[in-house]
Every structure is written in C-alpha cells, then in structure tokens.
Design an enzyme around this catalytic site. Structure first.
Site, PDB file in Angstrom:
ATOM      1  CG  HIS A 128      -1.802   0.807   1.261  1.00  0.00           C
ATOM      2  ND1 HIS A 128      -1.852   2.033   1.677  1.00  0.00           N
ATOM      3  CD2 HIS A 128      -3.339   0.827   0.894  1.00  0.00           C
ATOM      4  CE1 HIS A 128      -2.916   2.927   1.730  1.00  0.00           C
ATOM      5  NE2 HIS A 128      -3.731   2.262   1.015  1.00  0.00           N
ATOM      6  CE1 TYR A 129      -1.712   6.871   0.804  1.00  0.00           C
ATOM      7  CE2 TYR A 129      -3.162   5.426  -0.759  1.00  0.00           C
ATOM      8  CZ  TYR A 129      -2.829   6.371   0.222  1.00  0.00           C
ATOM      9  OH  TYR A 129      -4.173   6.844   0.750  1.00  0.00           O
ATOM     10  NE  ARG A 130      -3.248   5.944   4.498  1.00  0.00           N
ATOM     11  CZ  ARG A 130      -4.444   5.713   4.263  1.00  0.00           C
ATOM     12  NH1 ARG A 130      -5.041   4.530   4.451  1.00  0.00           N
ATOM     13  NH2 ARG A 130      -5.290   6.652   4.027  1.00  0.00           N
ATOM     14  CG  HIS A 131       5.765   4.685   4.289  1.00  0.00           C
ATOM     15  ND1 HIS A 131       7.039   5.538   4.164  1.00  0.00           N
ATOM     16  CD2 HIS A 131       5.640   4.187   3.096  1.00  0.00           C
ATOM     17  CE1 HIS A 131       7.194   5.624   2.775  1.00  0.00           C
ATOM     18  NE2 HIS A 131       6.420   4.776   2.254  1.00  0.00           N
TER      19      HIS A 131
END
EC number: 3.1.15.-
Length: 182
Positions: A128-131
């Site tokens: 996913h683009y989140r960290h």
C-alpha cells in the site's frame, strides 16, 4: 495459513550505504504479522550478492558492522541477484497478504522503500502507499514522554531478520506504554 488483507508486512534491508544512487541491497528479510502484531510467518532471509569492488567501497561503519555480524561473508558466498531475492520475497508475501493491502512496516522504513523502488520495483509496488514506521513513535516519545524510551533497548545486530523482530517488539512496547489503547 491466514491470507488476510489486515495482515502487516514487515521488511528490513541491509545496504552497502544510504544513497540508493550509489549503494546496493545486500540483505532482505520479511515477516508477516496479524493486525495485533502476532508473528504469522517469517519470510526468506536472503543475502544478495554484490561485487567485491562495491563491498570494498563501503564506509568504515558498514565495513565494521557487516564484517562483525558475518553479512559480508554471506554476501560474497551468495549467488542471488536482487531480482531473484525480490521474486522469492514476493512468492512468500503472496501467500499471506493481497497486493496493495499492507503498508510497508519497519523502522525508518522510507529509507528501505527508496532502495526497493530503485532495485526491487515489483516488491515496492506490492505495498500500500502508506508506511507504518516505528521510528515515528520513537521520535514522538522522545519529545512527549522521553522517560519511556529507557524501557526498550535494541540489540542492533544490523541483520535484517533481527531488526524486524526488534521493530515489532518496539511497536508493541509503544502500544502498551505510550499509546495505551486499553
């Protein structure tokens, strides 16, 4: 086995340095946890072959650390390319988490992501683009409640699998002592 979009992918890389334009990946490891940080599976721990020329250019800290922990010898003995390590890691992850579901999890994970984008782009795209970056909580705790930092000590072996296990334990520690979700 529990294939679930709520599972979290934890990753750590060891590199020859910090600049992805000049340096390369020398080790990769992954762990999958459930949403409550229980370890479900440990992925392959892979030393990635790099040339003697590149290894000899590492700075003093990298030379000392990766010699003492045995990583340089493992890298020299390895026949794995970055692409082969990427594919083995993806094969493991596809059994546990759908593509695009898990944020990339770890400590100072943006640094690892920079190397993944450059040298393992298919793996970088799996997240996913989140960290989920444990170091964010450490930085906040240092500013808002510094006394709790003394309750968690790291071994700092700078081996990828050990570092991931420590990151998971560290997040669990902050969940209990800093975030207090109960």
């Amino acid at each position: 086995m529990s294939f679930d979009k709520q599972n979290l992918i934890w990753i750590d890389l060891e590199m020859t340095g910090l600049d992805p334009e000049k340096e390369r990946i020398i080790e990769i490891a992954t762990i999958v946890t459930d949403k409550n940080l229980n370890i479900l599976a440990e992925g392959p721990v892979l030393a990635v072959h790099q040339s003697d020329e590149l290894l000899n250019k590492m700075n003093d800290w990298c030379q000392k650390t990766h010699s003492e922990n045995g990583l340089i010898e493992r890298v020299k003995a390895s026949k794995l390319t970055e692409r082969a390590a990427e594919l083995q890691t993806l094969d493991f992850l596809k059994k546990w988490v759908p593509k695009g579901a898990s944020p990339i999890c770890g400590n100072s994970i943006a640094q690892d992501k920079r190397f993944l984008v450059k040298y393992m782009p298919d793996l970088a795209d799996y997240f996913h683009y989140r960290h989920l970056d444990v170091s964010t909580l450490k930085e906040l705790a240092a500013r808002w409640k510094p006394e709790i930092l003394e309750g968690f000590k790291k071994e700092n072996t700078h081996l990828a699998l050990d570092d991931i296990r420590e990151s998971i334990k560290e997040l669990a520690y902050y969940r209990e002592h800093f975030m207090k979700l109960d």
